[in-house]
Design a protein around this motif. Structure first.
Motif, PDB file in Angstrom:
ATOM      1  N   VAL A  80     -13.152  39.211  23.323  1.00 17.54           N
ATOM      2  CA  VAL A  80     -12.204  38.126  23.565  1.00 17.54           C
ATOM      3  C   VAL A  80     -12.604  36.927  22.716  1.00 17.54           C
ATOM      4  O   VAL A  80     -13.764  36.511  22.717  1.00 17.54           O
ATOM      5  N   VAL A  81     -11.619  36.354  22.022  1.00 16.39           N
ATOM      6  CA  VAL A  81     -11.804  35.100  21.281  1.00 16.39           C
ATOM      7  C   VAL A  81     -11.166  33.997  22.107  1.00 16.39           C
ATOM      8  O   VAL A  81      -9.962  34.036  22.388  1.00 16.39           O
ATOM      9  N   GLN A  82     -11.954  33.015  22.511  1.00 18.79           N
ATOM     10  CA  GLN A  82     -11.481  31.942  23.374  1.00 18.79           C
ATOM     11  C   GLN A  82     -10.572  30.979  22.599  1.00 18.79           C
ATOM     12  O   GLN A  82     -10.615  30.916  21.364  1.00 18.79           O
ATOM     13  N   LYS A  86     -12.450  31.002  16.393  1.00 22.80           N
ATOM     14  CA  LYS A  86     -12.054  31.989  15.399  1.00 22.80           C
ATOM     15  C   LYS A  86     -13.110  33.086  15.378  1.00 22.80           C
ATOM     16  O   LYS A  86     -14.318  32.802  15.450  1.00 22.80           O
ATOM     17  N   GLY A  87     -12.634  34.339  15.290  1.00 22.16           N
ATOM     18  CA  GLY A  87     -13.542  35.470  15.234  1.00 22.16           C
ATOM     19  C   GLY A  87     -13.594  36.051  13.837  1.00 22.16           C
ATOM     20  O   GLY A  87     -12.575  36.531  13.316  1.00 22.16           O
ATOM     21  N   THR A  98     -10.259  37.468   9.870  1.00 26.69           N
ATOM     22  CA  THR A  98     -10.539  36.419  10.847  1.00 26.69           C
ATOM     23  C   THR A  98      -9.498  36.504  11.945  1.00 26.69           C
ATOM     24  O   THR A  98      -8.295  36.449  11.662  1.00 26.69           O
ATOM     25  N   GLN A  99      -9.942  36.641  13.178  1.00 23.93           N
ATOM     26  CA  GLN A  99      -9.054  36.802  14.329  1.00 23.93           C
ATOM     27  C   GLN A  99      -8.892  35.474  15.069  1.00 23.93           C
ATOM     28  O   GLN A  99      -9.812  34.671  15.153  1.00 23.93           O
ATOM     29  N   GLY A 100      -7.660  35.291  15.618  1.00 26.85           N
ATOM     30  CA  GLY A 100      -7.386  34.110  16.416  1.00 26.85           C
ATOM     31  C   GLY A 100      -7.712  34.332  17.879  1.00 26.85           C
ATOM     32  O   GLY A 100      -8.270  35.372  18.269  1.00 26.85           O
ATOM     33  N   PRO A 101      -7.364  33.389  18.756  1.00 17.89           N
ATOM     34  CA  PRO A 101      -7.661  33.538  20.183  1.00 17.89           C
ATOM     35  C   PRO A 101      -6.937  34.732  20.797  1.00 17.89           C
ATOM     36  O   PRO A 101      -5.827  35.093  20.397  1.00 17.89           O
ATOM     37  N   LYS A 116     -18.209  34.507  16.408  1.00 18.37           N
ATOM     38  CA  LYS A 116     -17.241  33.565  16.957  1.00 18.37           C
ATOM     39  C   LYS A 116     -17.664  32.135  16.613  1.00 18.37           C
ATOM     40  O   LYS A 116     -18.816  31.750  16.827  1.00 18.37           O
ATOM     41  N   VAL A 117     -16.697  31.351  16.108  1.00 18.88           N
ATOM     42  CA  VAL A 117     -16.947  29.974  15.680  1.00 18.88           C
ATOM     43  C   VAL A 117     -15.918  29.072  16.346  1.00 18.88           C
ATOM     44  O   VAL A 117     -14.712  29.354  16.301  1.00 18.88           O
ATOM     45  N   ASP A 118     -16.387  27.963  16.942  1.00 14.00           N
ATOM     46  CA  ASP A 118     -15.501  26.992  17.574  1.00 14.00           C
ATOM     47  C   ASP A 118     -14.982  26.041  16.485  1.00 14.00           C
ATOM     48  O   ASP A 118     -15.725  25.232  15.940  1.00 14.00           O
TER      49      ASP A 118
END
Length: 451
Positions: A80-82, A86-87, A98-101, A116-118
């Motif tokens: 899960v990407v919060q 960005k994943g 790069t995956q979104g939420p 995962k990067v905020d």
């Protein structure tokens, strides 16, 4: 009835009556039976020792266990990407996407890995140091930068330590701005100091005639392609025109953002805050005195400007009044001259028709105007006795003037007015004296005429 009651021959473990009801069953024997059933050996325990009856797992068991293990392994690929993150997906260490939420799936470890990067978090870095300005003064400046991650992949893998890089770029930008600015431009809010430049020396080679080699073009002899690249880099670098204290944060932001963009750091600068910009503590007292002196100078200049504006406005008003008076006087003289000329023309026509009558009438009118304003006494000649003269007209004028002075004295309400009235009374006395002297002079004149 108990299961191990003697004489019944009952054994719940299926072991018959081997123990003759004398004790519990043998656990080792039960374990051997269980392993034999799992290995598919249908034979009894005879002819096998404690470890010889075990074989490989049956194909049915493998067909049951392997799919379950595969499903569990594939399920570990869910992640899960919060929101606000960005994943970054890597496959065998190479960037994939790069995956979104939201919920996503990847090939489980060790094929894919997710970082995962905020990207919504506002990060902060600051720098405080003592620097030397363009005019060789020392200032202490503290600047803080706020930034967000714009490209997660570049932030993770383009630089080794991106946060430390942002701090170093901030320090370099502040030193560049402060080192090329004057002290007043750095520490005074909203002050734009205009530098005096000698434009005559812009295109002059100071080494000419000094025996030293003249200045040469640094790009002469360099490959044209390399020259174009250098010029493109110079044009892309931000140009600083306003070096006032108010423009300091914006100038620093331009340089920091330009440098980070050239590094592909994946960072966007949100804001630059100049938290402290003052001279060193040891000289702050003298600097405050200099500021007070400069403010006093500016105040005096403002007073002088206001006085100059007032004087100029009055002079312009006086000028306009004089011009209007001159124009009025000119118009008056012109109109009077035209009127006199027209009157003379009309009189000339009458004179040509009747010269004697016109001459007599002009003489009588002229004498009437002259004698109306003259204080003359006509006396008949003859007799040697003195002639008495009573100046009634002057006496009436003096009495009228005295009445006006007394009325002004009665209307006064303060001491100043009383003093003015007393002065007026003394003036009236002097007028009486002058009137009496004038009477004596007139009497003497009349006597001279009579004689």
């Amino acid at each position: 009835m108990a299961w191990n009651e003697p004489g019944k021959g009952q054994d719940p473990w299926g072991g018959g009556n081997k123990n003759n009801g004398s004790g519990p069953p043998d656990l080792d024997q039960l374990w051997r039976k269980f392993r034999a059933r799992m290995s598919g050996n249908k034979g009894g325990s005879g002819g096998h020792d404690s470890g010889g009856g075990a074989g490989g797992p049956s194909p049915a068991i493998l067909l049951f266990i392997v799919p379950i293990a595969l499903v569990i392994w594939l399920a570990t690929g869910l992640y899960v990407v919060q929101p606000g993150e960005k994943g970054v997906v890597l496959r065998f260490g190479d960037y994939t996407e790069t995956q979104g939420p939201g919920w996503h799936w990847r090939i489980p470890y060790p094929v894919d890995r997710v970082y995962k990067v905020d990207t919504q978090q506002v990060r902060r870095a600051n720098n405080r140091s003592v620097m030397l300005t363009k005019d060789e003064n020392i200032v202490e400046v503290e600047v803080a930068v706020q930034y967000r991650i714009s490209d997660a992949m570049n932030y993770l893998f383009q630089l080794r330590e991106p946060d430390a890089t942002v701090e170093q770029v901030l320090r370099s930008a502040v030193r560049e701005i402060v080192g090329t600015s004057r002290m007043n431009q750095v520490i005074q809010e909203g002050v734009q100091v205009e530098e005096l430049e000698d434009r005559a020396l812009e295109n002059v080679d100071l080494k000419e005639g000094s025996g030293l080699p003249a200045e040469k073009d640094a790009l002469q002899g360099v490959d044209d392609k390399l020259v174009d690249e250098i010029k493109a880099q110079q044009e892309s670098y931000p140009e600083i025109t306003d070096r006032s204290r108010a423009a300091l944060p914006e100038n620093v932001r331009k340089i920091v953002q330009s440098t980070l963009s050239s590094y592909d750091a994946g960072v966007d600068v949100v804001a630059i805050n100049v938290q402290y910009s003052q001279p060193p503590e040891q000289v702050q007292g003298a600097f405050e005195e200099a500021i007070k002196a400069r403010e006093e100078e500016e105040r005096k200049k403002n007073i002088a400007r206001a006085y100059a504006r007032d004087i100029v406005a009055r002079a312009q008003g006086e000028k306009a009044r004089i011009l209007l008076d001159a124009r009025g006087y000119r118009e008056q003289k012109t109109a009077r001259a035209k009127g006199e000329a027209q009157r003379f023309t009309d009189l000339l026509a009458q004179y040509e028709k009747a010269p004697e009558v016109t001459r007599e009438r002009l003489y009588l009118e002229t004498m009437g105007d002259v004698l109306a304003n003259a204080n003359l006494i006509l006396a008949e000649q003859g007799g040697n006795g003195p002639m008495m003269y009573l100046p009634l007209e002057k006496m009436l004028n003096d009495s009228r003037r005295n009445k006006q002075t007394e009325a002004a004295a009665n209307d006064g309400m303060n001491a100043g007015q009383d003093s003015d009235n007393s002065a007026g009374t003394s003036d009236s006395g002097s007028n009486d004296t002058s009137s009496s002297s004038s009477r004596s002079v007139d009497s003497l004149r009349s006597r001279d005429r009579n004689s």
